[in-house]
Design an enzyme around this catalytic site. Structure first.
Site, PDB file in Angstrom:
ATOM      1  N   LYS A  20      -1.904 -14.731  15.586  1.00  0.00           N
ATOM      2  CA  LYS A  20      -2.819 -13.758  14.992  1.00  0.00           C
ATOM      3  C   LYS A  20      -4.068 -14.465  14.453  1.00  0.00           C
ATOM      4  CE  LYS A  20       0.883 -10.512  13.715  1.00  0.00           C
ATOM      5  NZ  LYS A  20       1.518  -9.837  12.549  1.00  0.00           N
ATOM      6  N   TYR A  60       0.215  -1.373  18.513  1.00  0.00           N
ATOM      7  CA  TYR A  60       0.940  -0.964  17.302  1.00  0.00           C
ATOM      8  C   TYR A  60       1.065   0.566  17.221  1.00  0.00           C
ATOM      9  CZ  TYR A  60       0.990  -5.686  15.218  1.00  0.00           C
ATOM     10  OH  TYR A  60       1.225  -7.022  14.945  1.00  0.00           O
ATOM     11  N   PHE A  68      -0.236   0.942   5.576  1.00  0.00           N
ATOM     12  CA  PHE A  68      -0.931  -0.346   5.733  1.00  0.00           C
ATOM     13  C   PHE A  68      -1.693  -0.447   7.050  1.00  0.00           C
ATOM     14  CE2 PHE A  68       3.489  -0.979   7.167  1.00  0.00           C
ATOM     15  CZ  PHE A  68       3.295  -1.475   8.450  1.00  0.00           C
ATOM     16  N   ARG A  96      12.205 -13.862  18.209  1.00  0.00           N
ATOM     17  CA  ARG A  96      12.225 -13.180  16.908  1.00  0.00           C
ATOM     18  C   ARG A  96      12.868 -14.068  15.847  1.00  0.00           C
ATOM     19  NH1 ARG A  96       9.117  -8.662  15.868  1.00  0.00           N
ATOM     20  NH2 ARG A  96      10.653  -8.010  14.327  1.00  0.00           N
ATOM     21  N   THR A 102       9.590 -10.324   9.074  1.00  0.00           N
ATOM     22  CA  THR A 102       8.228  -9.785   8.998  1.00  0.00           C
ATOM     23  C   THR A 102       7.539 -10.182   7.692  1.00  0.00           C
ATOM     24  OG1 THR A 102       8.909  -7.879  10.330  1.00  0.00           O
ATOM     25  CG2 THR A 102       6.878  -7.640   9.042  1.00  0.00           C
ATOM     26  N   ARG A 113       7.049 -18.096  10.412  1.00  0.00           N
ATOM     27  CA  ARG A 113       6.537 -17.417   9.208  1.00  0.00           C
ATOM     28  C   ARG A 113       7.047 -18.096   7.930  1.00  0.00           C
ATOM     29  NH1 ARG A 113       7.453 -11.396  11.757  1.00  0.00           N
ATOM     30  NH2 ARG A 113       5.367 -11.115  12.661  1.00  0.00           N
ATOM     31  N   ASN A 123       0.729 -13.008   8.435  1.00  0.00           N
ATOM     32  CA  ASN A 123       1.994 -13.671   8.786  1.00  0.00           C
ATOM     33  C   ASN A 123       1.959 -14.405  10.129  1.00  0.00           C
ATOM     34  OD1 ASN A 123       2.076 -11.400  10.367  1.00  0.00           O
ATOM     35  ND2 ASN A 123       4.013 -10.612   9.576  1.00  0.00           N
ATOM     36  N   HIS A 126       2.902 -12.844  16.150  1.00  0.00           N
ATOM     37  CA  HIS A 126       3.578 -11.649  16.638  1.00  0.00           C
ATOM     38  C   HIS A 126       4.569 -12.066  17.714  1.00  0.00           C
ATOM     39  CE1 HIS A 126       4.349  -7.717  18.412  1.00  0.00           C
ATOM     40  NE2 HIS A 126       4.197  -8.305  19.584  1.00  0.00           N
ATOM     41  N   GLU A 137       4.469  -4.385  26.115  1.00  0.00           N
ATOM     42  CA  GLU A 137       3.370  -5.201  25.565  1.00  0.00           C
ATOM     43  C   GLU A 137       2.790  -6.158  26.610  1.00  0.00           C
ATOM     44  OE1 GLU A 137       4.982  -7.000  22.017  1.00  0.00           O
ATOM     45  OE2 GLU A 137       5.190  -5.051  21.011  1.00  0.00           O
TER      46      GLU A 137
HETATM   47  P1  GDP Z   1       6.861  -7.573  13.095  1.00  0.00           P
HETATM   48  O1  GDP Z   1       7.412  -7.033  14.377  1.00  0.00           O
HETATM   49  O2  GDP Z   1       7.801  -8.502  12.390  1.00  0.00           O
HETATM   50  O3  GDP Z   1       5.485  -8.201  13.258  1.00  0.00           O
HETATM   51  O4  GDP Z   1       6.690  -6.336  12.076  1.00  0.00           O
HETATM   52  P2  GDP Z   1       6.216  -4.811  12.361  1.00  0.00           P
HETATM   53  O5  GDP Z   1       6.177  -4.525  13.823  1.00  0.00           O
HETATM   54  O6  GDP Z   1       7.049  -3.935  11.500  1.00  0.00           O
HETATM   55  O7  GDP Z   1       4.745  -4.788  11.751  1.00  0.00           O
HETATM   56  C1  GDP Z   1       3.673  -5.331  12.468  1.00  0.00           C
HETATM   57  C2  GDP Z   1       2.805  -6.118  11.520  1.00  0.00           C
HETATM   58  O8  GDP Z   1       2.249  -5.244  10.541  1.00  0.00           O
HETATM   59  C3  GDP Z   1       3.526  -7.191  10.709  1.00  0.00           C
HETATM   60  O9  GDP Z   1       3.708  -8.411  11.401  1.00  0.00           O
HETATM   61  C4  GDP Z   1       2.616  -7.341   9.508  1.00  0.00           C
HETATM   62  O10 GDP Z   1       1.496  -8.194   9.804  1.00  0.00           O
HETATM   63  C5  GDP Z   1       2.108  -5.923   9.315  1.00  0.00           C
HETATM   64  N1  GDP Z   1       2.922  -5.249   8.303  1.00  0.00           N
HETATM   65  C6  GDP Z   1       4.182  -4.783   8.421  1.00  0.00           C
HETATM   66  N2  GDP Z   1       4.623  -4.226   7.286  1.00  0.00           N
HETATM   67  C7  GDP Z   1       3.593  -4.345   6.394  1.00  0.00           C
HETATM   68  C8  GDP Z   1       3.425  -3.964   5.028  1.00  0.00           C
HETATM   69  O11 GDP Z   1       4.311  -3.401   4.399  1.00  0.00           O
HETATM   70  N3  GDP Z   1       2.203  -4.245   4.441  1.00  0.00           N
HETATM   71  C9  GDP Z   1       1.206  -4.885   5.131  1.00  0.00           C
HETATM   72  N4  GDP Z   1       0.047  -5.129   4.498  1.00  0.00           N
HETATM   73  N5  GDP Z   1       1.341  -5.259   6.421  1.00  0.00           N
HETATM   74  C10 GDP Z   1       2.521  -4.996   7.044  1.00  0.00           C
HETATM   75 MG    MG Z   2       6.761  -5.459  15.568  1.00  0.00          MG
END
Ligand code: GDP
Ligand code: MG
Length: 161
Positions: A20, A60, A68, A96, A102, A113, A123, A126, A137
């Site tokens: 990222k 996304y 968020f 993963r 996350t 991370r 973080n 991805h 994707e």
């Molecule tokens: P991932 O698959 O572990 O990346 O998590 P998700 O698919 O649920 O979310 C995508 C991305 O959105 C995450 O990697 C974070 O950068 C962001 N994100 C997820 N949850 C939150 C949150 O509660 N607050 C904020 N600010 N960003 C979030």
């Molecule tokens: Mg995800």
């Protein structure tokens, strides 16, 4: 099906991994790539780009209603990303695990991370979360012609003397 290079079942599984904008800006691209190489996965696609809001909202699509989401768009479009396709046995699940939770506060040391980040909104990486997600994707980010099939130099070659 079987990979020509390893012969192991499932060795052709692929996933999408991205460094990222914060990861690129913090010069972490090499360390992320190194972890996937040393684990034993094969890099089959790689590019650097600044993401459009359209591409990101497709990527996304399940998060568009989250509170968020506007911050996520701002973060992910704030600079270039390096997006990759990695191939190998169970690469979706193992990626993963390598990436970690996350929320970096929950991410174990030893994960990307857990070693390089402190806040969920920065973080670093991805990785696709399922086989179906990975297929979706990869198609979204790459054209088929830009994913390369290659064999390792330690394979016997009949044409060499
Ligand atoms: P991932 O698959 O572990 O990346 O998590 P998700 O698919 O649920 O979310 C995508 C991305 O959105 C995450 O990697 C974070 O950068 C962001 N994100 C997820 N949850 C939150 C949150 O509660 N607050 C904020 N600010 N960003 C979030
Ligand atoms: Mg995800």
């Amino acid at each position: 099906h079987r990979s020509k290079s390893t012969g192991l079942p499932g060795a052709k599984e692929r996933t999408l991994v991205a460094v990222k904008p914060d990861g690129v800006q913090r010069r972490l691209v090499g360390q992320v790539i190194q972890r996937f190489e040393q684990r034993g996965f094969k890099l089959v696609g790689l590019k650097m780009l600044q993401v459009s809001e359209d591409l990101l909202s497709e990527h996304y699509c399940q998060l568009r209603q989250k509170p968020f989401y506007p911050n996520l768009v701002h973060y992910m479009t704030s600079g270039p990303v390096v997006v990759m396709v990695w191939e190998g046995h169970n690469v979706v699940q193992t990626s993963r695990t390598m990436v970690g939770h996350t929320n970096p506060t929950e991410a174990q040391a030893g994960t990307i991370r857990g070693d390089f980040s402190v806040h969920v909104s920065r973080n670093v990486v991805h990785a696709s979360d399922s086989l179906e997600g990975a297929q979706r994707e990869i198609q979204l980010w790459f054209q088929a012609k830009d994913l390369l099939d290659w064999d390792c130099c330690d394979q016997a070659s009949t044409s060499e003397v």
